[in-house]
Scaffold this active site. Structure first.
Site, PDB file in Angstrom:
ATOM      1  N   LEU A 162     -38.833  12.168  -0.583  1.00  0.00           N
ATOM      2  CA  LEU A 162     -39.075  13.266   0.351  1.00  0.00           C
ATOM      3  C   LEU A 162     -39.158  14.619  -0.360  1.00  0.00           C
ATOM      4  CD1 LEU A 162     -39.321  13.824   3.349  1.00  0.00           C
ATOM      5  CD2 LEU A 162     -36.872  14.262   3.366  1.00  0.00           C
ATOM      6  N   ASP A 163     -40.165  15.403  -0.037  1.00  0.00           N
ATOM      7  CA  ASP A 163     -40.349  16.748  -0.609  1.00  0.00           C
ATOM      8  C   ASP A 163     -40.516  16.715  -2.114  1.00  0.00           C
ATOM      9  OD1 ASP A 163     -39.955  17.612   1.956  1.00  0.00           O
ATOM     10  OD2 ASP A 163     -37.938  18.389   1.611  1.00  0.00           O
ATOM     11  N   ASP A 164     -40.819  15.531  -2.638  1.00  0.00           N
ATOM     12  CA  ASP A 164     -40.854  15.437  -4.086  1.00  0.00           C
ATOM     13  C   ASP A 164     -42.173  14.860  -4.577  1.00  0.00           C
ATOM     14  OD1 ASP A 164     -39.415  16.220  -6.235  1.00  0.00           O
ATOM     15  OD2 ASP A 164     -38.522  14.255  -6.584  1.00  0.00           O
TER      16      ASP A 164
END
Lengths: 284, 284, 284, 284
Positions: free
Chosen positions: D227-229
């Protein structure tokens, strides 16, 4: 920032004690200052102030009258209530990006503007206006001087009864005649598709291409009789490179135009812009 | 990026197969391309290329000769070796921020430039040059045309034997005469204290103040006979507001001047800049 | 901006009438306010003010005493005189770009700072300090905790007698111990080589490379016991792309570090920065 | 740039002669290269190429087959025709600024995307979709895991038959399950409301406010199971100050989100983005 405020703007010759007078007045009325901005222009000796006062315990007309009675004679001032949305008229030609963006902001509840109508000298953008259930007035602009003058009179006949706080030239590709510049002084806001004073006049993206600049820009300014030379409210640039054709510059430039107009117009609507000569004070 | 390279720049009329020819040549020589940049200018039909080739297994003169023999007649080209630092001369007047910054970069080992000397038309910056153990030549510039011409001849007599790759006008407040512009074409690099073409000519920060712009800038460009109108290498802006006096603009603007010159000059030294007409291709 | 001023900073609980009180005081003393900035933080109910008062007709000690006697008990305040340059100590390790830049600004008369000495935990930057005829103190930092503690004591023994207004960590690659953070609170200013809170800790440029960010940055902040987590004064970014190696990022990043420190430190020296909790008010 | 092109993307292990092979192939087919971009990642030894070839005299399937037959075994590649607009599905929740902006761009003929439908987990944005005569699918997302899973299955059942080139998460406030991340790898594009990796996770504008940052940003990235990466395509920032409340940051941040998504998504649609590991090459 979303709290209701009475906003007071003042311009007067600078002297000692003005800040004390203004803030003393508000304090004496029991008012609470949320934002207080002051500026003195050394060159002209003019003093500028903007005060945003909480409205709890105050009544607009009474507060305004009290200020009118107490204020020194040398002050120009105005007071507005943020609960009353500013009225605007938007003038367009064919390019719709600024209109589209502004109406989207208004619709989302994110923009302190009450759009009364859209006026176009082409029919192209009628669908955008109508999608927002806004009146769209088509006023064709002939190429001859007489026809153009009559067209401007028609536009003025639509605009003036509305008494708008902002007449937004959102890519309106006609030059306002001097009498309208004068009548709408400080209310007619234009977006110019260059980083003024670079590339004044026609086809700025072609000029920018020819000159080989490495950044292009846009400028939001008040319309005056000196074309492209009115007081600047906001401007910004976007980096480009040798690969960009004039068409690419125009396409990329639209993002600058859209944002710069949205920003500058917001400050105008929030009474953050004060004009003196050809310069602006922006209290933001 | 710090690996040694042979750098090849090519300009020629565009046609099919040039990329294949160039890369085929390098491949046939056993060369390994680290950076390959190509651009075709549709308007002029010109093709531009820059290839950075690893030097392992190659010998500069042989590689260059081979290219010279194989290359089509319609190509202008040059080849350089990044192991040979580019020679420069820096011309200054009184303001030292650009000189100070460039010498600091060179000293730190971070800038591919071999400064041969500094020439000043005032003595003010001698201490900076001498702190870096660089020759400083003081060439006073009288105000009369004859005296000025003689001064330029003295400057040229210092510059030309050095055969510099860059003649850096680092806030040198004198206008190059046409013959020097011509002789130093593509090598004389100026930093102008405005976002060109805004505020050409004298006192750009006063002009910017008077016009009330919201961003000021700087422009790095090749010096040509059309003053302030040479091909732009790099430019950038810094946000300002109504509080800034002309003096503040000048102070803030120095940061833009310093960075823009340092960036544009680096690209020139790395053979990333190719000029055509009044435009530049920047392969970076 | 170059006019001499007495600068008054105030923090207190917000209530009605403070602006009137402050400006009324100055007015009663015959003072002329050139800059007046106010801010109320709604979340904490704190009020912040900065007034720059012209010094004509005023005497610093008398003016300051008068304010001290008239001021409400709930106010924290300080008053300074811009005619007295702020004293600083600069701490460095090996990278000299920030030191080089700051000393150049000071030398050019363009920076309101009186550098008392430079302290390095390596000898590398002694020549830069000495070129500016500044004392350079070499304090080696052993790797063991005891040795390090002793080294910090030596640094403090040099710093504290100077009573500096700013202790500038200009790429000083050692972590201040808690007692020094506390003693130097609000005076120790660090430049961190990332856009905090991204890439806290070691080797931020490698972290940035690994994460594949498209912009890198730098952050100027007050040093606190929470490493890399002190109140941020200023930060900025520079665009990068996939071609940049970690070494390139470090090289490019130096330009951000240099400018961000120069800007943030200037605001600190001009008493434009006020800290509350982990946030800063910047009156600029 | 508006000329029709066949666009070829290639990734393979780096070795000498690849550029010559690729450009030789195009040349042999009688093709004319308008844009040619190459990059070698030293760390991984991977080579990346993008070629935009004029279509005059070529036939897509034949050209593609010819390349397929001639190409080395170690190459991953794809070829697309810019005359075929890329298909997309847009997923939204309640905030409409990105949807509004993208649909306006598509409508103006300025964006190479064919939006097939909009899917919302709230009904709020149905009017925007319908104003553009686009199907709007309302798929409510319950809070429990089972209901959420079923909702995602419904979404996938709408998305997958379309075989979209881009699944745009335009402020879609639900986390994609791992199987969808995998199935849509390289096609699901998210706009995150922070300058990643700062402020990962929930309520980034509150986090930004608490940390007191001086610039806020937005990040356009491929959705991955981390996530978000995911690999970052584009990011940008906007300057803010101490006056901004979390609500102000959210409002201002929308401008960054809108522009960053519009830019990053365009590059994806133009086959300018190539992913390797957690990094992207952007040929623009």
């Amino acid at each position: 920032m979303n709290r209701r405020h009475f906003v007071l703007n003042v311009i007067c010759p600078d002297r000692t004690g003005i800040v004390a007078e203004l803030s003393g007045f508000v304090s004496a009325q029991g008012g609470w200052v949320d934002e207080a901005d002051f500026f003195t222009d050394d060159a002209s000796g003019k003093f500028f102030a903007r005060l945003a006062v909480r409205t709890e315990g105050l009544e607009f007309e009474a507060f305004k009258d009290a200020f009118g009675q107490s204020v020194a004679e040398d002050m120009e001032w105005r007071m507005t209530d943020t609960a009353v949305a500013k009225k605007s008229v938007i003038l367009v030609t064919r390019e719709g990006h600024c209109l589209h963006d502004l109406l989207g902001r208004v619709r989302s509840g994110d923009y302190p503007m009450d759009v009364q109508c859209v006026i176009g000298n082409h029919e192209d953008l009628r669908p955008i206006a109508e999608a927002y259930v806004l009146p769209f007035h088509f006023v064709p602009f002939p190429k001859d001087a007489v026809g153009k003058r009559e067209a401007f009179d028609k536009v003025a006949a639509i605009v003036d009864p509305i008494e708008p706080d902002a007449i937004v030239l959102a890519k309106f590709m006609q030059i306002l005649p001097p009498d309208l510049c004068e009548k709408w002084a400080g209310r007619a806001i234009n977006i110019h598709h260059s980083f003024l004073p670079s590339f004044m006049g026609a086809r700025p993206y072609h000029q920018a291409y020819t000159r080989g600049v490495k950044q292009i820009g846009a400028t939001c300014h008040y319309a005056t009789t000196d074309l492209d030379d009115g007081p600047i409210i906001e401007q910004d640039v976007i980096r480009v490179n040798h690969k960009y054709t004039p068409d690419d510059l125009r396409r990329i430039g639209r993002d600058a135009e859209t944002l710069v107009l949205a920003r500058g117009l917001r400050w105008h609507l929030e009474d953050r812009v004060m004009v003196y000569g050809n310069r602006t004070v922006i209290f933001n």
